[in-house]
Design a protein around this motif. Structure first.
Motif, PDB file in Angstrom:
ATOM      1  N   MET A   1      31.752  91.697   3.734  1.00 15.09           N
ATOM      2  CA  MET A   1      32.816  92.570   4.229  1.00 15.09           C
ATOM      3  C   MET A   1      32.249  93.861   4.814  1.00 15.09           C
ATOM      4  O   MET A   1      31.261  94.374   4.333  1.00 15.09           O
ATOM      5  CB  MET A   1      33.740  92.911   3.069  1.00 15.09           C
ATOM      6  N   VAL A   2      32.901  94.398   5.829  1.00  9.55           N
ATOM      7  CA  VAL A   2      32.522  95.714   6.334  1.00  9.55           C
ATOM      8  C   VAL A   2      33.154  96.729   5.407  1.00  9.55           C
ATOM      9  O   VAL A   2      34.355  96.728   5.191  1.00  9.55           O
ATOM     10  CB  VAL A   2      33.051  95.922   7.772  1.00  9.55           C
ATOM     11  N   VAL A  25      27.609  98.589   7.117  1.00 12.96           N
ATOM     12  CA  VAL A  25      27.116  97.230   6.904  1.00 12.96           C
ATOM     13  C   VAL A  25      25.809  97.317   6.121  1.00 12.96           C
ATOM     14  O   VAL A  25      24.864  97.983   6.564  1.00 12.96           O
ATOM     15  CB  VAL A  25      26.883  96.495   8.244  1.00 12.96           C
ATOM     16  N   ARG A  38      29.028  87.937  10.969  1.00 14.29           N
ATOM     17  CA  ARG A  38      30.465  88.172  11.184  1.00 14.29           C
ATOM     18  C   ARG A  38      30.832  89.638  10.944  1.00 14.29           C
ATOM     19  O   ARG A  38      31.624  90.213  11.675  1.00 14.29           O
ATOM     20  CB  ARG A  38      31.302  87.257  10.275  1.00 14.29           C
ATOM     21  N   GLN A  39      30.196  90.248   9.922  1.00 12.78           N
ATOM     22  CA  GLN A  39      30.467  91.673   9.646  1.00 12.78           C
ATOM     23  C   GLN A  39      30.045  92.552  10.815  1.00 12.78           C
ATOM     24  O   GLN A  39      30.765  93.461  11.208  1.00 12.78           O
ATOM     25  CB  GLN A  39      29.623  92.147   8.464  1.00 12.78           C
ATOM     26  N   ARG A  42      32.303  92.058  13.740  1.00 10.50           N
ATOM     27  CA  ARG A  42      33.623  92.651  13.507  1.00 10.50           C
ATOM     28  C   ARG A  42      33.577  94.182  13.660  1.00 10.50           C
ATOM     29  O   ARG A  42      34.442  94.788  14.300  1.00 10.50           O
ATOM     30  CB  ARG A  42      34.092  92.266  12.099  1.00 10.50           C
TER      31      ARG A  42
END
Ligand SMILES: C=C1C[C@]23C[C@@]1(O)CC[C@H]2[C@@]12CC[C@H](O)[C@@](C)(C(=O)O1)[C@H]2[C@@H]3C(=O)O
Ligand SMILES: O=C(O)CCC(=O)C(=O)O
Ligand SMILES: [Fe+2]
Length: 368
Positions: A1-2, A25, A38-39, A42
């Motif tokens: 997750m960010v 991050v 993906r983080q 995003r």
């Protein structure tokens, strides 16, 4: 997750606080490469900006570069002028670019290639130019590796056929990447006080200037609002605040958000070229520096760029029926020519939009 980190409420100078915080991050977090890519994708799509921690760049090269550049900025003005005026590279004081922009700073702007560094080092460290070159080259090597890693993660996260599409552009031996070291002198003499007294004084100044939530109240512009033109920028600074990014708040309204200083982190900005290469999926973030602090701010930014002849065109995977091609193809040389003819704050990528027939200003200088 960010992970959004929140902005501390005290001793911040005249900046807006922002509920959303700055995305962070942790590049060394367990969880696998897929989650990490993906983080990163995003954060770059939603903010065009993130704080990278656990980045793996060893502290040695950064500490040596900071010591060498601090020694340069401590020289007498006429000794520093030997490395200037900026053409656009070299030593500059207050004036930024060729079109009348100015800020409360002095800087060194270097081409990041070893040959260019060696040449410039002769006027920066007259005692021992090769020592200065070694320090800069070591730092550039480490930070370029991090830039490649981030671009590879973006390649994996966004899913182009070749995940190396972005990083390849900056590893070419003819890459036109730059290194900039900015030195913002203190805004006042209260730096001689201890930290608690500084905070008290600042809170008095804030009260005088308004409620502290108005980002322009009492603001001393260190580096005016702009986006970075290149592919990606990696910024590292000492423990003095000043950097702000323009981000949408929860109502979608754009507000200036103070980026709390973190000397052990890298702050990563998406640049204009990456916005064009991703057909606008990633956004080139607007940012600025408010130089209100009572201690000097020293920041170092690596601007990762392609070779001059590189053709910039959205990757085919970024173009779909719902997302038609936004920008016409152009070379980095063409983009640079346009950028140097414009003011710092200009939204220059707009001039390359497909169907923008009003391109009469391109390459002809600022009309405002
Ligand atoms: C006013 C200008 C300074 C700048 C070139 C420009 O014409 C417009 C972009 C500016 C900028 C911002 C990010 C970087 O600091 C920089 C080196 C860059 O590539 O674009 C500067 C340019 C500069 O200071 O020469
Ligand atoms: O000095 C800083 O912290 C940021 C400066 C900046 O954005 C730039 O040089 O492009
Ligand atoms: Fe910048």
């Amino acid at each position: 997750m960010v992970v959004p980190s929140t902005t501390p409420a005290v001793c911040q100078g005249a900046a807006a606080s922002h509920g959303g915080g700055i995305p962070t991050v942790d590049m060394s977090a367990p969880g696998g490469r897929g989650a990490l890519s993906r983080q990163v994708a995003r954060a770059c799509a939603e903010h065009g900006f993130f704080r990278a921690v656990g980045h793996g760049v060893p502290p040695g090269p950064a500490a040596r570069l900071d010591a060498a550049t601090a020694a340069f900025f401590a020289l007498a003005p006429h000794d520093k002028q030997r490395a200037g005026p900026p053409s656009p590279l070299g030593y500059g004081c207050r004036s930024i670019g060729f079109n009348g922009d100015a800020g409360e700073l002095e800087y060194l702007l270097l081409h990041a290639s070893p040959a260019a560094v060696a040449h410039r080092a002769r006027s920066i460290d007259t005692d021992d130019p090769s020592r200065f070159s070694t320090v800069v080259n070591d730092y550039v090597g480490a930070v370029r590796q991090l830039a490649c890693e981030i671009l590879d993660l973006l390649g994996e996260g966004l899913g182009p056929k070749d995940p190396r599409s972005f990083s390849k552009l900056i590893t070419d031996t003819d890459s036109d990447s730059l290194l900039r070291i900015n030195h913002y002198p203190p805004a006042c003499t209260i730096h001689k006080l201890d930290h608690d007294d500084q905070c008290k004084m600042k809170s008095i100044v804030r009260t005088k200037n308004g409620n502290g939530l108005n980002p322009s109240a009492g603001a001393r512009i260190g580096f005016g609002e702009h986006s970075d033109p290149q592919i990606i920028s990696l910024l590292r600074a000492n423990d003095v605040n000043g950097l702000q990014v323009l981000l949408p708040n929860s109502d979608g309204k754009e507000v200036w958000v103070q980026v709390p200083a973190d000397p052990s982190a890298f702050f990563v900005n998406v640049g204009d070229l990456l916005q064009a290469l991703t057909n606008g999926k990633l956004v080139s973030v607007r940012h600025r520096v408010i130089a209100n602090a009572c201690r000097p701010r020293l920041s170092t930014i690596y601007f990762a760029a392609p070779p001059l002849h590189a053709r910039i065109l959205a990757l085919p995977e970024m173009i779909t029926a719902d997302s038609p091609c936004q920008y016409r193809p152009f070379t980095w040389a063409e983009y640079k020519k346009t950028m140097y003819s414009l003011r710092l704050s200009h939204s220059r990528l707009d001039l390359f939009q497909v169907g923008d027939d009003d391109n009469s200003n391109v390459g002809k200088g600022e009309q405002e």
